[in-house]
Design an enzyme around this catalytic site. Structure first.
Site, PDB file in Angstrom:
ATOM      1  N   GLY A  14     -61.886  10.720  -2.178  1.00  0.00           N
ATOM      2  CA  GLY A  14     -61.203  11.836  -1.520  1.00  0.00           C
ATOM      3  C   GLY A  14     -60.045  11.433  -0.624  1.00  0.00           C
ATOM      4  O   GLY A  14     -59.735  12.131   0.343  1.00  0.00           O
ATOM      5  N   ASN A  16     -56.905  11.535  -1.434  1.00  0.00           N
ATOM      6  CA  ASN A  16     -55.869  12.575  -1.573  1.00  0.00           C
ATOM      7  C   ASN A  16     -56.236  13.822  -0.776  1.00  0.00           C
ATOM      8  O   ASN A  16     -55.377  14.443  -0.157  1.00  0.00           O
ATOM      9  CB  ASN A  16     -55.652  12.928  -3.050  1.00  0.00           C
ATOM     10  CG  ASN A  16     -54.718  11.949  -3.731  1.00  0.00           C
ATOM     11  OD1 ASN A  16     -53.515  11.970  -3.474  1.00  0.00           O
ATOM     12  ND2 ASN A  16     -55.257  11.078  -4.571  1.00  0.00           N
ATOM     13  N   HIS A 111     -52.133  12.737 -11.201  1.00  0.00           N
ATOM     14  CA  HIS A 111     -52.513  11.714 -12.177  1.00  0.00           C
ATOM     15  C   HIS A 111     -51.756  10.428 -11.861  1.00  0.00           C
ATOM     16  O   HIS A 111     -50.547  10.472 -11.602  1.00  0.00           O
ATOM     17  CB  HIS A 111     -52.175  12.209 -13.593  1.00  0.00           C
ATOM     18  CG  HIS A 111     -52.582  11.226 -14.639  1.00  0.00           C
ATOM     19  ND1 HIS A 111     -53.903  11.076 -15.048  1.00  0.00           N
ATOM     20  CD2 HIS A 111     -51.862  10.309 -15.338  1.00  0.00           C
ATOM     21  CE1 HIS A 111     -53.961  10.122 -15.953  1.00  0.00           C
ATOM     22  NE2 HIS A 111     -52.748   9.644 -16.152  1.00  0.00           N
ATOM     23  N   ASP A 147     -54.052  16.148 -19.165  1.00  0.00           N
ATOM     24  CA  ASP A 147     -52.895  15.701 -18.376  1.00  0.00           C
ATOM     25  C   ASP A 147     -51.564  16.108 -19.025  1.00  0.00           C
ATOM     26  O   ASP A 147     -50.587  15.348 -18.991  1.00  0.00           O
ATOM     27  CB  ASP A 147     -52.950  14.170 -18.170  1.00  0.00           C
ATOM     28  CG  ASP A 147     -54.205  13.744 -17.423  1.00  0.00           C
ATOM     29  OD1 ASP A 147     -54.629  14.467 -16.515  1.00  0.00           O
ATOM     30  OD2 ASP A 147     -54.770  12.685 -17.766  1.00  0.00           O
TER      31      ASP A 147
HETATM   32  C1  GRF Z   1     -56.323   9.109  -7.754  1.00  0.00           C
HETATM   33  O1  GRF Z   1     -55.816   7.893  -8.219  1.00  0.00           O
HETATM   34  C2  GRF Z   1     -55.796  10.253  -8.580  1.00  0.00           C
HETATM   35  O2  GRF Z   1     -54.533  10.030  -9.096  1.00  0.00           O
HETATM   36  C3  GRF Z   1     -56.787  10.327  -9.710  1.00  0.00           C
HETATM   37  O3  GRF Z   1     -58.033  10.002  -9.122  1.00  0.00           O
HETATM   38  C4  GRF Z   1     -57.825   9.225  -7.959  1.00  0.00           C
HETATM   39  C5  GRF Z   1     -58.490   9.943  -6.835  1.00  0.00           C
HETATM   40  O4  GRF Z   1     -58.501   9.204  -5.635  1.00  0.00           O
HETATM   41  N1  GRF Z   1     -56.751  11.631 -10.333  1.00  0.00           N
HETATM   42  P1  GRF Z   1     -59.044   9.864  -4.305  1.00  0.00           P
HETATM   43  O5  GRF Z   1     -60.472  10.323  -4.581  1.00  0.00           O
HETATM   44  O6  GRF Z   1     -58.149  10.998  -3.953  1.00  0.00           O
HETATM   45  O7  GRF Z   1     -59.032   8.765  -3.287  1.00  0.00           O
END
Ligand code: GRF
Length: 209
Positions: A14, A16, A111, A147
């Site tokens: 998590g 992001n 992605h 995607d």
């Molecule tokens: C990221 O690399 C995103 O691009 C991909 O999954 C990963 C998630 O990372 N879809 P996080 O859980 O947000 O740290």
């Protein structure tokens, strides 16, 4: 201007999600995070949501007879929160067309490659194995393919000869943490408009004025 209401689906770390939370807390992102849902009980994303006082749920796929029933459970939660967008942040499942048709709001994803190159799993490893000099990340709308939906924003990073999947993933992740909040802010300001296959960006020095 009222905030964009979003729900987040995440399976893991998590980071992001955290970048989105941090941008909201710093007043840089006009988004209201309504709910976080995970398919994994111990997803760090759920803890991050709880720390912010955001409603969060674990939906256990094993409790449902099939994929459609599991997806319906997700949809039911998302609908309760009357969100404008669903944000996928490391949600490690591919949706069926049933989900896309019934979720009722646009779905965003990030992605870790420059789509349409290297869709699917292990995008960073795919980039290294292919020998590209640059990779990056893409924020896009979800459609019924993998995607393959309309692209909102992309960021580029170099790929070095000594890179491992991990070092490249870290470099891309730093850009992801900037790109996802930026894409959401554009949407909240009505500056990212999906027109068929293409997303028009208004102002901000992006490719379109
Ligand atoms: C990221 O690399 C995103 O691009 C991909 O999954 C990963 C998630 O990372 N879809 P996080 O859980 O947000 O740290």
């Amino acid at each position: 201007m009222s905030s964009l209401r979003v729900a987040v689906l995440a399976s893991g770390r998590g980071s992001n999600l955290q970048a989105i939370i941090d941008n909201i807390n710093e007043g840089k992102l006009n988004v209201s995070l309504e709910v976080v849902v995970s398919d994994k009980k111990d997803a760090q994303a759920l803890t991050r949501a709880a720390e912010q006082g955001v409603d969060n749920f674990w939906v256990n796929p094993k409790e449902y007879i099939n994929k459609e029933a599991f997806e319906t459970a997700l949809i039911n939660i998302i609908k309760q929160y009357k969100v404008d967008y669903l944000v996928l942040a490391g949600f490690m499942r591919i949706f069926s067309p049933h989900f896309i048709r019934n979720v009722g709001v646009p779905v965003l994803n990030i992605h870790p490659s420059l789509l349409p190159s290297f869709p699917g799993l292990h995008a960073q490893r795919q980039a290294i194995d292919y020998g590209v000099r640059y990779s990056g990340c893409t924020v896009h709308f979800i459609d019924e393919g993998v995607d393959s939906g309309p692209i909102i924003l992309q960021a580029v990073v170099p790929v070095y000869s000594w890179d491992t999947e991990d070092t490249l993933a870290q470099r891309i992740l730093q850009e992801e943490h900037l790109l996802y909040p930026r894409a959401l802010q554009l949407l909240s300001e009505g500056k990212a408009i999906c027109e068929g296959r293409k997303v028009k960006i208004i102002g901000e020095g992006e490719n379109d004025e």
